[in-house]
Design an enzyme around this catalytic site. Structure first.
Site, short mmCIF file in Angstrom:
data_model
loop_
_atom_site.label_atom_id
_atom_site.label_comp_id
_atom_site.label_asym_id
_atom_site.label_seq_id
_atom_site.Cartn_x
_atom_site.Cartn_y
_atom_site.Cartn_z
N GLU A 90 63.00 25.67 38.02
CA GLU A 90 61.65 25.78 37.86
C GLU A 90 61.27 27.44 37.96
O GLU A 90 60.20 27.53 37.24
CB GLU A 90 61.28 25.08 39.25
CG GLU A 90 59.67 25.41 39.50
CD GLU A 90 59.20 24.60 40.78
OE1 GLU A 90 59.83 24.19 41.40
OE2 GLU A 90 57.91 24.78 41.06
N ASP B 212 66.19 22.70 40.80
CA ASP B 212 65.00 22.92 41.82
C ASP B 212 65.45 23.57 42.99
O ASP B 212 65.95 23.12 43.80
CB ASP B 212 64.23 21.72 41.78
CG ASP B 212 62.79 21.87 42.47
OD1 ASP B 212 62.53 23.21 42.93
OD2 ASP B 212 61.93 20.99 42.32
N ILE C 183 63.97 25.05 45.74
CA ILE C 183 63.57 24.39 46.88
C ILE C 183 62.70 23.42 46.37
O ILE C 183 61.51 23.64 45.63
CB ILE C 183 62.94 25.24 47.49
CG1 ILE C 183 63.66 26.49 48.03
CG2 ILE C 183 61.97 24.80 48.84
CD1 ILE C 183 63.23 27.26 49.15
N ASP C 184 62.75 21.88 46.50
CA ASP C 184 61.72 21.01 46.22
C ASP C 184 61.12 20.72 47.59
O ASP C 184 61.67 20.23 48.41
CB ASP C 184 62.61 19.59 45.59
CG ASP C 184 61.51 18.64 45.22
OD1 ASP C 184 60.64 19.23 44.57
OD2 ASP C 184 61.39 17.73 45.65
N THR D 286 58.47 22.90 48.54
CA THR D 286 58.20 24.39 48.97
C THR D 286 57.21 24.46 50.16
O THR D 286 57.30 25.13 50.72
CB THR D 286 57.69 25.23 47.67
OG1 THR D 286 58.70 25.24 46.87
CG2 THR D 286 57.37 26.69 48.08
N ASP E 128 62.27 18.09 39.20
CA ASP E 128 61.99 17.31 40.41
C ASP E 128 62.69 15.94 40.22
O ASP E 128 62.73 15.31 41.45
CB ASP E 128 60.41 17.18 40.30
CG ASP E 128 59.52 17.92 40.44
OD1 ASP E 128 59.70 18.97 41.31
OD2 ASP E 128 58.47 18.14 39.74
C1 IPD Z 1 56.75 19.60 44.10
C2 IPD Z 1 57.32 18.35 44.95
C3 IPD Z 1 56.08 17.51 45.20
C4 IPD Z 1 55.48 16.99 43.93
C5 IPD Z 1 54.81 18.14 43.28
C6 IPD Z 1 56.15 19.12 42.85
P1 IPD Z 1 58.12 21.86 44.43
O1 IPD Z 1 57.79 20.46 43.79
O2 IPD Z 1 58.41 17.94 44.38
O3 IPD Z 1 56.57 16.27 45.79
O4 IPD Z 1 54.19 16.22 44.11
O5 IPD Z 1 54.65 17.87 41.80
O6 IPD Z 1 55.74 20.32 42.20
O7 IPD Z 1 56.76 22.72 43.87
O8 IPD Z 1 58.04 21.80 46.01
O9 IPD Z 1 59.14 22.34 44.04
CA CA Z 2 59.80 20.65 42.68
CA CA Z 3 60.49 23.93 43.52
CA CA Z 4 56.84 24.72 42.76
#
Ligand code: IPD
Ligand code: CA
Ligand code: CA
Ligand code: CA
Length: 281
Positions: free
Chosen positions: A72, A93, A95-96, A98, A222
């Protein structure tokens, strides 16, 4: 001749690196995170997102110099759409969730998938805060902390708990459509949950905690690991309209089984038609 691949070895290496990276999240959860905004108030990044992605990519490329990477934060810096080739490609990813990480809401994870010849071979999603290590290898089943997991057996949408994220902020054209889909879910299911982490929510479908998950406007990092974990647990991940998922620009319905997926696509078709009518008024 096509190159042979030792998936078990790739998996062991990835597992070890992800567990180590999980310690970084654990140690950082209640410390200063150097939060920055990527241009919009809800699009946040911390020094740990970049740190974890750098570490995973550096260590994997030292061991596998020919492998490719889609991560990402690197993609954000390069400012171009990721491309999937036939080469072994690690999709990361770091940190999913964040925003959850920033707020200490404990649903946050590292998501790593390995795709070879456009097939997802390995999926790992690790939430170090809740000690949940989800994993799958293609055709070898899905696991939570080493124990096999299966999707829910419920086949009626009216008995289902559904996760859905309103992605309206990213494109306000979707406002009516998202509203109508949520309205239809509220009326026709046990309820909606919204957790702010796509990768973990996919795993919650895989472990049978919820029956389905719907979100659009997300990215390959994701979804890649969680998709394999759901499929190996007996569920399916398809495009919102009902066809095959486009991994690079995913619009997803992830469901515990075919019946729930079909009922959801039908429900959303009706809701979208209503949205078209309302837009014309
Ligand atoms: C997000 C999360 C979130 C989703 C967002 C993503 P991130 O990823 O997965 O659930 O709704 O579209 O961008 O930015 O925390 O890695
Ligand atoms: Ca994510
Ligand atoms: Ca992320
Ligand atoms: Ca992000």
């Amino acid at each position: 001749m096509s190159e042979s691949h030792d998936i078990e070895e790739y998996y062991k290496i990835a597992e070890e690196l992800v567990l180590k990276a999980g310690k970084i999240i654990e140690n950082a959860i209640d410390s200063y995170k150097n939060v920055q905004c990527k241009g919009i108030v809800w699009d946040l990044v911390t020094e740990y997102d970049r740190k974890i992605e750098d570490i995973l990519q550096k260590q994997l490329s030292e061991i596998y110099p020919k492998h490719k990477f889609i991560g990402e934060e690197t993609t954000a810096e390069e400012n171009c759409l990721p491309k999937l080739t036939d080469d072994p490609t690690w999709i990361i990813d770091p940190i999913d969730g964040t925003t959850n990480f920033i707020h200490q809401f404990p649903h946050t994870c590292i998501s790593v998938a390995l795709v070879i010849r456009k097939k997802i071979e390995i999926g790992i999603v690790y939430n170090p805060l809740m000690r949940q290590f989800f994993s799958a290898k293609r055709q070898k089943g899905a696991f939570l902390n080493g124990q096999p997991i299966k999707t829910s057996k419920i086949t009626n949408l009216s008995e289902s708990l559904i996760a859905m994220e309103p992605w309206i902020a990213k494109n306000s054209n979707y406002l009516v459509s998202v509203y109508n889909r949520m309205h239809a879910l509220i009326q026709g299911t046990h309820g909606i949950r919204s957790l702010g982490t796509a990768a973990l929510t996919l795993c919650y479908v895989a472990m049978g905690a919820i029956e389905a998950y719907h979100v659009e406007s997300i990215d390959v990092w994701d979804v890649a690991a969680g998709k394999l974990i759901i499929e190996e647990a007996g569920g399916i991940v398809i495009d919102t309209a009902g066809g095959e998922l486009d991994l690079i620009t995913p619009r997803i319905i992830a469901a515990c089984n075919q019946q729930i997926a079909e009922q959801l696509t039908d429900l959303f078709k009706t809701a979208d038609l209503k949205a078209v009518d309302e837009n014309l008024k």
